[in-house]
Design a protein around this motif. Sequence first.
Motif: not given
Length: 259
Positions: A77-80, A110, A57-59, A116, A144
């Motif tokens: 990284v991944t984020a939604t 997000t 996760p990006a965070a 992001l 995502t």
Amino acid sequence: MRSLSFFFSRRWILFLVTVIALAWGAWWLGEWQFHRLDDRKEKNAIIERNEAAEPVPAAEVLSTENGVSKQNEWRRVTATGTYDVDNTIVVRYRTRDGAAGVDVVVPLVTEDGTSLIVDRGWMATENRGTRPEELPAPPSGEVTVVGWVRKDATGDSTKVNDHSTRSISAEKIAEATGNPTFRGFVDLVSEDPDPESDLKLAELPEINNGPHFFYGLQWWFFGFLALLGFVWMAVDEWRGGRKQPATAETADVDEDANA
């Protein structure tokens, strides 16, 4: 043969000082190239490690307060969230294979409201200004994304003016949009759902050692040549230098002396 007293002449002292300065400069430049080689190897190792790692996760990697660390650049990284299309940024003067174009940057908002910055890719353009409304639209609704973490650029080229910039800085984009934003940005790897129009995605940098090793050797060789040349010229001077070729007048004098 002459004595070594010529070494104490003004001409030879200045010559020696100049050669020493050139040799020292060549040594320093060679050391600089080898330090750059070490930095290149370290960066390659980080890219290889992060390329093989699973996305997180990006965070876990990015924050709104601190920039991207050297160890986390090129981490996946991944984020939604949902794309903030109204704050699309055009990154000008980007070329690929000699073709002019722009990068398309859109903030992804997000769930907690933090944006992001996503570089969605490159598109070819004519040699003119490109407006955000002329760019391919990102997927609508919840999206995502997976992307490579990149450091913010610095300097005057990061200024955002009328939804346009020359280099990507999440900090500057956050100032322009007024939204809380992760420091650093991501080069897009994939989007879910897929967009209607694809952009050309960023590529990983080449993993090689570059020319630094050979450049370092070249600088050291130049320094060695400078010292060697000085020694050769000093020995030649000590031996009396090259004899001047005989002129017609000196040849007549020699003949008269031998008569």
